[in-house]
Design a protein around this motif. Sequence first.
Motif, PDB file in Angstrom:
ATOM      1  N   ILE A 118      96.364  74.580  -2.076  1.00  0.00           N
ATOM      2  CA  ILE A 118      96.450  74.738  -0.631  1.00  0.00           C
ATOM      3  C   ILE A 118      96.169  76.190  -0.260  1.00  0.00           C
ATOM      4  O   ILE A 118      96.750  77.107  -0.836  1.00  0.00           O
ATOM      5  CB  ILE A 118      97.848  74.343  -0.112  1.00  0.00           C
ATOM      6  N   ILE A 119      95.281  76.392   0.714  1.00  0.00           N
ATOM      7  CA  ILE A 119      95.029  77.719   1.270  1.00  0.00           C
ATOM      8  C   ILE A 119      95.390  77.683   2.752  1.00  0.00           C
ATOM      9  O   ILE A 119      94.858  76.874   3.505  1.00  0.00           O
ATOM     10  CB  ILE A 119      93.560  78.145   1.116  1.00  0.00           C
ATOM     11  N   GLY A 120      96.293  78.555   3.160  1.00  0.00           N
ATOM     12  CA  GLY A 120      96.711  78.582   4.557  1.00  0.00           C
ATOM     13  C   GLY A 120      98.044  79.284   4.703  1.00  0.00           C
ATOM     14  O   GLY A 120      98.499  79.984   3.790  1.00  0.00           O
ATOM     15  N   GLY A 121      98.671  79.089   5.838  1.00  0.00           N
ATOM     16  CA  GLY A 121      99.971  79.683   6.081  1.00  0.00           C
ATOM     17  C   GLY A 121     101.097  78.726   5.733  1.00  0.00           C
ATOM     18  O   GLY A 121     100.872  77.653   5.152  1.00  0.00           O
ATOM     19  N   ASP A 122     102.314  79.110   6.101  1.00  0.00           N
ATOM     20  CA  ASP A 122     103.476  78.287   5.799  1.00  0.00           C
ATOM     21  C   ASP A 122     103.390  76.909   6.462  1.00  0.00           C
ATOM     22  O   ASP A 122     103.835  75.913   5.895  1.00  0.00           O
ATOM     23  CB  ASP A 122     104.756  78.997   6.266  1.00  0.00           C
ATOM     24  N   GLY A 123     102.804  76.856   7.647  1.00  0.00           N
ATOM     25  CA  GLY A 123     102.657  75.577   8.345  1.00  0.00           C
ATOM     26  C   GLY A 123     101.714  74.636   7.614  1.00  0.00           C
ATOM     27  O   GLY A 123     101.939  73.421   7.563  1.00  0.00           O
ATOM     28  N   THR A 124     100.643  75.178   7.038  1.00  0.00           N
ATOM     29  CA  THR A 124      99.694  74.374   6.262  1.00  0.00           C
ATOM     30  C   THR A 124     100.367  73.811   5.019  1.00  0.00           C
ATOM     31  O   THR A 124     100.201  72.638   4.670  1.00  0.00           O
ATOM     32  CB  THR A 124      98.478  75.222   5.854  1.00  0.00           C
ATOM     33  N   LEU A 125     101.149  74.656   4.347  1.00  0.00           N
ATOM     34  CA  LEU A 125     101.875  74.213   3.152  1.00  0.00           C
ATOM     35  C   LEU A 125     102.887  73.137   3.512  1.00  0.00           C
ATOM     36  O   LEU A 125     103.060  72.159   2.783  1.00  0.00           O
ATOM     37  CB  LEU A 125     102.572  75.404   2.502  1.00  0.00           C
ATOM     38  N   ASN A 126     103.540  73.307   4.652  1.00  0.00           N
ATOM     39  CA  ASN A 126     104.491  72.303   5.142  1.00  0.00           C
ATOM     40  C   ASN A 126     103.803  70.950   5.303  1.00  0.00           C
ATOM     41  O   ASN A 126     104.328  69.909   4.887  1.00  0.00           O
ATOM     42  CB  ASN A 126     105.086  72.772   6.464  1.00  0.00           C
ATOM     43  N   GLU A 127     102.606  70.957   5.895  1.00  0.00           N
ATOM     44  CA  GLU A 127     101.867  69.707   6.091  1.00  0.00           C
ATOM     45  C   GLU A 127     101.488  69.072   4.759  1.00  0.00           C
ATOM     46  O   GLU A 127     101.524  67.844   4.615  1.00  0.00           O
ATOM     47  CB  GLU A 127     100.611  69.961   6.929  1.00  0.00           C
ATOM     48  N   ALA A 128     101.121  69.890   3.772  1.00  0.00           N
ATOM     49  CA  ALA A 128     100.760  69.358   2.464  1.00  0.00           C
ATOM     50  C   ALA A 128     101.947  68.658   1.811  1.00  0.00           C
ATOM     51  O   ALA A 128     101.815  67.562   1.246  1.00  0.00           O
ATOM     52  CB  ALA A 128     100.245  70.477   1.571  1.00  0.00           C
ATOM     53  N   LEU A 129     103.119  69.266   1.902  1.00  0.00           N
ATOM     54  CA  LEU A 129     104.326  68.664   1.339  1.00  0.00           C
ATOM     55  C   LEU A 129     104.691  67.377   2.073  1.00  0.00           C
ATOM     56  O   LEU A 129     105.150  66.411   1.464  1.00  0.00           O
ATOM     57  CB  LEU A 129     105.480  69.657   1.405  1.00  0.00           C
ATOM     58  N   THR A 130     104.468  67.373   3.370  1.00  0.00           N
ATOM     59  CA  THR A 130     104.697  66.164   4.160  1.00  0.00           C
ATOM     60  C   THR A 130     103.756  65.059   3.720  1.00  0.00           C
ATOM     61  O   THR A 130     104.135  63.882   3.621  1.00  0.00           O
ATOM     62  CB  THR A 130     104.512  66.445   5.665  1.00  0.00           C
TER      63      THR A 130
ATOM     64  N   TYR B  42     110.318  68.193   6.254  1.00  0.00           N
ATOM     65  CA  TYR B  42     110.548  69.227   5.256  1.00  0.00           C
ATOM     66  C   TYR B  42     110.342  70.612   5.865  1.00  0.00           C
ATOM     67  O   TYR B  42     109.719  70.770   6.914  1.00  0.00           O
ATOM     68  CB  TYR B  42     109.589  69.055   4.075  1.00  0.00           C
ATOM     69  N   ALA B  43     110.855  71.618   5.165  1.00  0.00           N
ATOM     70  CA  ALA B  43     110.593  73.009   5.526  1.00  0.00           C
ATOM     71  C   ALA B  43     110.604  73.831   4.244  1.00  0.00           C
ATOM     72  O   ALA B  43     111.475  73.644   3.392  1.00  0.00           O
ATOM     73  CB  ALA B  43     111.641  73.530   6.502  1.00  0.00           C
ATOM     74  N   VAL B  44     109.644  74.718   4.101  1.00  0.00           N
ATOM     75  CA  VAL B  44     109.618  75.590   2.930  1.00  0.00           C
ATOM     76  C   VAL B  44     110.399  76.871   3.177  1.00  0.00           C
ATOM     77  O   VAL B  44     110.842  77.524   2.228  1.00  0.00           O
ATOM     78  CB  VAL B  44     108.170  75.937   2.514  1.00  0.00           C
TER      79      VAL B  44
ATOM     80  N   TYR C 298     116.437  73.918  21.594  1.00  0.00           N
ATOM     81  CA  TYR C 298     115.140  74.051  20.939  1.00  0.00           C
ATOM     82  C   TYR C 298     115.314  74.038  19.417  1.00  0.00           C
ATOM     83  O   TYR C 298     116.229  74.661  18.882  1.00  0.00           O
ATOM     84  CB  TYR C 298     114.461  75.353  21.358  1.00  0.00           C
ATOM     85  N   VAL C 299     114.384  73.341  18.717  1.00  0.00           N
ATOM     86  CA  VAL C 299     114.459  73.209  17.263  1.00  0.00           C
ATOM     87  C   VAL C 299     113.089  73.516  16.657  1.00  0.00           C
ATOM     88  O   VAL C 299     112.055  73.144  17.221  1.00  0.00           O
ATOM     89  CB  VAL C 299     114.881  71.772  16.852  1.00  0.00           C
ATOM     90  N   GLN C 300     113.107  74.215  15.512  1.00  0.00           N
ATOM     91  CA  GLN C 300     111.848  74.501  14.810  1.00  0.00           C
ATOM     92  C   GLN C 300     112.042  74.312  13.314  1.00  0.00           C
ATOM     93  O   GLN C 300     113.143  74.420  12.783  1.00  0.00           O
ATOM     94  CB  GLN C 300     111.380  75.936  15.097  1.00  0.00           C
ATOM     95  N   ALA C 301     110.929  74.037  12.626  1.00  0.00           N
ATOM     96  CA  ALA C 301     110.899  74.000  11.162  1.00  0.00           C
ATOM     97  C   ALA C 301     109.643  74.724  10.711  1.00  0.00           C
ATOM     98  O   ALA C 301     108.531  74.360  11.111  1.00  0.00           O
ATOM     99  CB  ALA C 301     110.892  72.563  10.648  1.00  0.00           C
ATOM    100  N   ASP C 302     109.825  75.788   9.931  1.00  0.00           N
ATOM    101  CA  ASP C 302     108.707  76.625   9.473  1.00  0.00           C
ATOM    102  C   ASP C 302     107.847  77.131  10.619  1.00  0.00           C
ATOM    103  O   ASP C 302     106.623  77.220  10.519  1.00  0.00           O
ATOM    104  CB  ASP C 302     107.831  75.858   8.473  1.00  0.00           C
ATOM    105  N   GLY C 303     108.514  77.426  11.749  1.00  0.00           N
ATOM    106  CA  GLY C 303     107.795  77.969  12.890  1.00  0.00           C
ATOM    107  C   GLY C 303     107.121  76.937  13.766  1.00  0.00           C
ATOM    108  O   GLY C 303     106.559  77.277  14.816  1.00  0.00           O
ATOM    109  N   GLU C 304     107.170  75.660  13.379  1.00  0.00           N
ATOM    110  CA  GLU C 304     106.568  74.595  14.171  1.00  0.00           C
ATOM    111  C   GLU C 304     107.630  74.007  15.096  1.00  0.00           C
ATOM    112  O   GLU C 304     108.699  73.602  14.646  1.00  0.00           O
ATOM    113  CB  GLU C 304     105.991  73.503  13.267  1.00  0.00           C
ATOM    114  N   PHE C 305     107.334  73.955  16.366  1.00  0.00           N
ATOM    115  CA  PHE C 305     108.294  73.478  17.362  1.00  0.00           C
ATOM    116  C   PHE C 305     108.488  71.970  17.237  1.00  0.00           C
ATOM    117  O   PHE C 305     107.532  71.205  17.260  1.00  0.00           O
ATOM    118  CB  PHE C 305     107.786  73.833  18.764  1.00  0.00           C
TER     119      PHE C 305
END
Length: 318
Positions: free
Chosen positions: A73-85, A148-150, A291-298
């Motif tokens: 995976i190449i990207g930021g924390d949000g990209t990695l979060n999506e991969a784990l999802t 999930y959240a990293v 308001y709730v967030q996980a890995d910066g995603e609202f």
Amino acid sequence: MIKPTKIYIIVNELSGSGNGKKVSIALSKQLIEKNIAFNLYPSQYAGHTVQLAKNLSKEHNTTLTEKKQLLLIIGGDGTLNEALTGLGETQKHIPLAYIPAGSGNDFAKALSLSKDVTKALEQLLICKEPKKINILQYHEQISGEVGYAVNNIGVGFDGATANFISEFSIKKKLSAIKMGSLTYLVSLIIVLFKQKGFPIEVKVDNVYKTFSNAFLVTVNNHPYFGGGMEISPKASPYDDVVDLIVLEKVSLFKFIFLFILMLNGGRHLNHKDVHYLQGSCIKILSNQQEYVQADGEFLGKKSLDLSIKSSTRYFWVQ
């Protein structure tokens, strides 16, 4: 040292204000030089990495499991979060390789992963076996949402900050003037004057605690937060413990003072308005919408019955 026959690369080219694309180009050149076969899969919209990771993990389950091939995976924390999802629970045995290319890269910092492409590839190829790393797994009982959240899951101040970033497109505006890395800091300052205290109840294992004037409630997987700030210095992605910090509403002067303490060896944890708790499972309860967030995603503004625990995944790290 691993010698993969092929690497499947999912890249978010827009991550880090276009840094994802630069990293993927540089990596591609190095893989060609090393005679390592690869396929490149650009993530083209929000949520696309989820589907790409799901499809690739199922299609190449045997070779990825046997470690003959790699999913990178190449990207930021949000990209990695999506991969784990995308891997979810059924494919969580498949190890992930990761090269950070976002603006914050907190997870990479926690795992000592280099942002330099050459060094990152060296770190990857000298691995002998994937390592067990813990991430956060959450279950929101009211909506039934599971995810999930990293890095962290937050309620209140950081959730409102994530909402501000998404609602007002501040990241795009700052990225346009080559200042995308300041997105979180600028948003944080703006939201600081807007966010109010709120009542909340937390359950850490079997112990309940009530806070009448909470301001920031964050569950952390490792020390770093918001692009490298060491908010939870005792947290580790290598244990099964979940770390919770509750900051009560304080004056602007005291908030700045606590921020300075945080930058000076985590001394903010000793302050009376900062509550630090650890446990195997943390539950956050609130009748009031926050308001709730996980890995910066609202994730929305909602009432909560939110359970959070550690969940093991596998990464190609030293």
